[in-house]
Design a protein around this motif. Structure first.
Motif, PDB file in Angstrom:
ATOM      1  N   ALA A   7      17.886  36.708   9.818  1.00 13.84           N
ATOM      2  CA  ALA A   7      17.862  38.151  10.085  1.00 13.84           C
ATOM      3  C   ALA A   7      16.434  38.587  10.403  1.00 13.84           C
ATOM      4  CB  ALA A   7      18.389  38.912   8.874  1.00 13.84           C
ATOM      5  N   GLY A   8      16.313  39.383  11.435  1.00 12.61           N
ATOM      6  CA  GLY A   8      15.018  39.936  11.792  1.00 12.61           C
ATOM      7  C   GLY A   8      14.087  38.997  12.533  1.00 12.61           C
ATOM      8  N   LEU A   9      14.586  37.818  12.939  1.00  8.10           N
ATOM      9  CA  LEU A   9      13.745  36.875  13.670  1.00  8.10           C
ATOM     10  C   LEU A   9      13.343  37.469  15.018  1.00  8.10           C
ATOM     11  CD1 LEU A   9      12.486  34.046  14.035  1.00  8.10           C
ATOM     12  CD2 LEU A   9      14.683  33.299  14.966  1.00  8.10           C
ATOM     13  N   LEU A  10      12.042  37.589  15.243  1.00  6.69           N
ATOM     14  CA  LEU A  10      11.500  38.067  16.518  1.00  6.69           C
ATOM     15  C   LEU A  10      10.930  36.865  17.251  1.00  6.69           C
ATOM     16  CD1 LEU A  10       9.656  41.287  15.313  1.00  6.69           C
ATOM     17  CD2 LEU A  10      11.978  41.060  16.205  1.00  6.69           C
ATOM     18  N   ALA A  11      11.457  36.580  18.430  1.00  4.31           N
ATOM     19  CA  ALA A  11      11.093  35.357  19.133  1.00  4.31           C
ATOM     20  C   ALA A  11      10.486  35.631  20.497  1.00  4.31           C
ATOM     21  CB  ALA A  11      12.329  34.479  19.285  1.00  4.31           C
ATOM     22  N   VAL A  12       9.685  34.666  20.939  1.00  2.00           N
ATOM     23  CA  VAL A  12       9.111  34.718  22.283  1.00  2.00           C
ATOM     24  C   VAL A  12       9.666  33.607  23.165  1.00  2.00           C
ATOM     25  CG1 VAL A  12       7.002  35.887  21.559  1.00  2.00           C
ATOM     26  CG2 VAL A  12       7.085  33.393  21.557  1.00  2.00           C
ATOM     27  N   ALA A  13      10.294  32.600  22.545  1.00  2.00           N
ATOM     28  CA  ALA A  13      10.912  31.500  23.286  1.00  2.00           C
ATOM     29  C   ALA A  13      12.098  30.986  22.486  1.00  2.00           C
ATOM     30  CB  ALA A  13       9.908  30.382  23.520  1.00  2.00           C
ATOM     31  N   ILE A  14      13.089  30.447  23.202  1.00  2.98           N
ATOM     32  CA  ILE A  14      14.300  29.971  22.534  1.00  2.98           C
ATOM     33  C   ILE A  14      14.850  28.768  23.286  1.00  2.98           C
ATOM     34  CG2 ILE A  14      15.895  31.468  23.798  1.00  2.98           C
ATOM     35  CD1 ILE A  14      17.202  31.956  20.971  1.00  2.98           C
ATOM     36  N   THR A  15      15.456  27.853  22.533  1.00  4.54           N
ATOM     37  CA  THR A  15      16.105  26.695  23.137  1.00  4.54           C
ATOM     38  C   THR A  15      17.358  26.368  22.336  1.00  4.54           C
ATOM     39  OG1 THR A  15      15.763  24.436  23.927  1.00  4.54           O
ATOM     40  CG2 THR A  15      14.800  24.996  21.804  1.00  4.54           C
ATOM     41  N   ALA A  16      18.288  25.703  22.972  1.00  6.27           N
ATOM     42  CA  ALA A  16      19.530  25.306  22.294  1.00  6.27           C
ATOM     43  C   ALA A  16      19.917  23.922  22.775  1.00  6.27           C
ATOM     44  CB  ALA A  16      20.646  26.301  22.584  1.00  6.27           C
ATOM     45  N   ALA A  17      20.561  23.177  21.896  1.00  3.91           N
ATOM     46  CA  ALA A  17      21.086  21.855  22.227  1.00  3.91           C
ATOM     47  C   ALA A  17      22.528  21.814  21.748  1.00  3.91           C
ATOM     48  CB  ALA A  17      20.241  20.771  21.566  1.00  3.91           C
ATOM     49  N   GLU A  18      23.092  20.640  21.690  1.00  7.11           N
ATOM     50  CA  GLU A  18      24.504  20.511  21.353  1.00  7.11           C
ATOM     51  C   GLU A  18      24.876  21.256  20.076  1.00  7.11           C
ATOM     52  OE1 GLU A  18      27.806  17.081  20.430  1.00  7.11           O
ATOM     53  OE2 GLU A  18      25.983  16.544  21.475  1.00  7.11           O
ATOM     54  N   MET A  19      24.185  21.004  18.984  1.00  6.90           N
ATOM     55  CA  MET A  19      24.533  21.609  17.696  1.00  6.90           C
ATOM     56  C   MET A  19      23.328  22.229  17.007  1.00  6.90           C
ATOM     57  SD  MET A  19      27.764  21.028  17.516  1.00  6.90           S
ATOM     58  CE  MET A  19      28.440  21.005  15.889  1.00  6.90           C
ATOM     59  N   ARG A  20      22.326  22.702  17.777  1.00  5.34           N
ATOM     60  CA  ARG A  20      21.105  23.233  17.181  1.00  5.34           C
ATOM     61  C   ARG A  20      20.511  24.292  18.092  1.00  5.34           C
ATOM     62  NH1 ARG A  20      17.586  21.081  13.176  1.00  5.34           N
ATOM     63  NH2 ARG A  20      19.228  19.559  12.997  1.00  5.34           N
ATOM     64  N   SER A  21      19.833  25.245  17.481  1.00  3.93           N
ATOM     65  CA  SER A  21      19.070  26.255  18.215  1.00  3.93           C
ATOM     66  C   SER A  21      17.714  26.384  17.546  1.00  3.93           C
ATOM     67  CB  SER A  21      19.776  27.620  18.156  1.00  3.93           C
ATOM     68  OG  SER A  21      21.050  27.538  18.709  1.00  3.93           O
ATOM     69  N   CYS A  22      16.677  26.593  18.341  1.00  4.50           N
ATOM     70  CA  CYS A  22      15.333  26.778  17.810  1.00  4.50           C
ATOM     71  C   CYS A  22      14.661  27.927  18.551  1.00  4.50           C
ATOM     72  CB  CYS A  22      14.492  25.515  17.976  1.00  4.50           C
ATOM     73  SG  CYS A  22      15.117  24.074  17.085  1.00  4.50           S
ATOM     74  N   ALA A  23      13.814  28.641  17.838  1.00  4.58           N
ATOM     75  CA  ALA A  23      13.072  29.741  18.449  1.00  4.58           C
ATOM     76  C   ALA A  23      11.644  29.713  17.942  1.00  4.58           C
ATOM     77  CB  ALA A  23      13.721  31.069  18.104  1.00  4.58           C
ATOM     78  N   ALA A  24      10.718  30.042  18.846  1.00  6.21           N
ATOM     79  CA  ALA A  24       9.320  30.233  18.471  1.00  6.21           C
ATOM     80  C   ALA A  24       9.112  31.710  18.231  1.00  6.21           C
ATOM     81  CB  ALA A  24       8.407  29.727  19.590  1.00  6.21           C
ATOM     82  N   ASP A  25       8.584  32.060  17.049  1.00  4.59           N
ATOM     83  CA  ASP A  25       8.397  33.470  16.738  1.00  4.59           C
ATOM     84  C   ASP A  25       7.062  33.985  17.290  1.00  4.59           C
ATOM     85  OD1 ASP A  25       6.353  32.856  14.903  1.00  4.59           O
ATOM     86  OD2 ASP A  25       7.646  33.089  13.164  1.00  4.59           O
ATOM     87  N   THR A  26       6.796  35.234  17.058  1.00  2.00           N
ATOM     88  CA  THR A  26       5.612  35.877  17.612  1.00  2.00           C
ATOM     89  C   THR A  26       4.309  35.359  17.008  1.00  2.00           C
ATOM     90  OG1 THR A  26       5.883  37.681  16.026  1.00  2.00           O
ATOM     91  CG2 THR A  26       6.852  38.001  18.202  1.00  2.00           C
ATOM     92  N   LEU A  27       4.394  34.599  15.911  1.00  2.00           N
ATOM     93  CA  LEU A  27       3.203  33.998  15.294  1.00  2.00           C
ATOM     94  C   LEU A  27       3.051  32.537  15.662  1.00  2.00           C
ATOM     95  CD1 LEU A  27       3.529  35.569  11.727  1.00  2.00           C
ATOM     96  CD2 LEU A  27       2.083  36.341  13.628  1.00  2.00           C
ATOM     97  N   GLY A  28       3.966  32.000  16.481  1.00 10.18           N
ATOM     98  CA  GLY A  28       3.914  30.613  16.888  1.00 10.18           C
ATOM     99  C   GLY A  28       4.660  29.659  15.975  1.00 10.18           C
ATOM    100  N   ASN A  29       5.360  30.172  14.969  1.00  6.80           N
ATOM    101  CA  ASN A  29       6.157  29.330  14.072  1.00  6.80           C
ATOM    102  C   ASN A  29       7.479  28.974  14.735  1.00  6.80           C
ATOM    103  OD1 ASN A  29       4.300  29.588  11.839  1.00  6.80           O
ATOM    104  ND2 ASN A  29       5.031  31.689  11.687  1.00  6.80           N
ATOM    105  N   LEU A  30       7.958  27.754  14.464  1.00  6.71           N
ATOM    106  CA  LEU A  30       9.232  27.295  15.004  1.00  6.71           C
ATOM    107  C   LEU A  30      10.306  27.388  13.931  1.00  6.71           C
ATOM    108  CD1 LEU A  30      10.551  26.068  17.528  1.00  6.71           C
ATOM    109  CD2 LEU A  30      10.072  23.826  16.546  1.00  6.71           C
TER     110      LEU A  30
END
Length: 70
Positions: A45-68
């Protein structure tokens, strides 16, 4: 596509789920929908992202501080 998604800054498609970063006025909020059997469509909840990716069974986002978050 969820109702009221609005404008999208970026989107990523996995095998059976999709995630998007909402554009202004929501501003960088991550929204996901589809298959959630491995919690791949449940961003924190509340995740603010600048980049996002998805694969078969996973999603990842880079937040505004550079954390994955996956």
């Amino acid at each position: 596509v969820p109702p009221a998604l609005g404008a999208v800054q970026a989107a990523a498609v996995g095998r059976r789920h999709t995630c998007a970063i909402q554009a202004a006025p929501a501003g960088k909020v991550v929204r996901c929908w589809g298959d959630n059997s491995n919690y791949q469509a449940s961003p924190p909840a509340g995740l603010l992202a600048v980049a996002i990716t998805a694969a078969e069974m996973r999603s990842c986002a880079a937040d505004t501080l550079g954390n994955l978050t996956c």
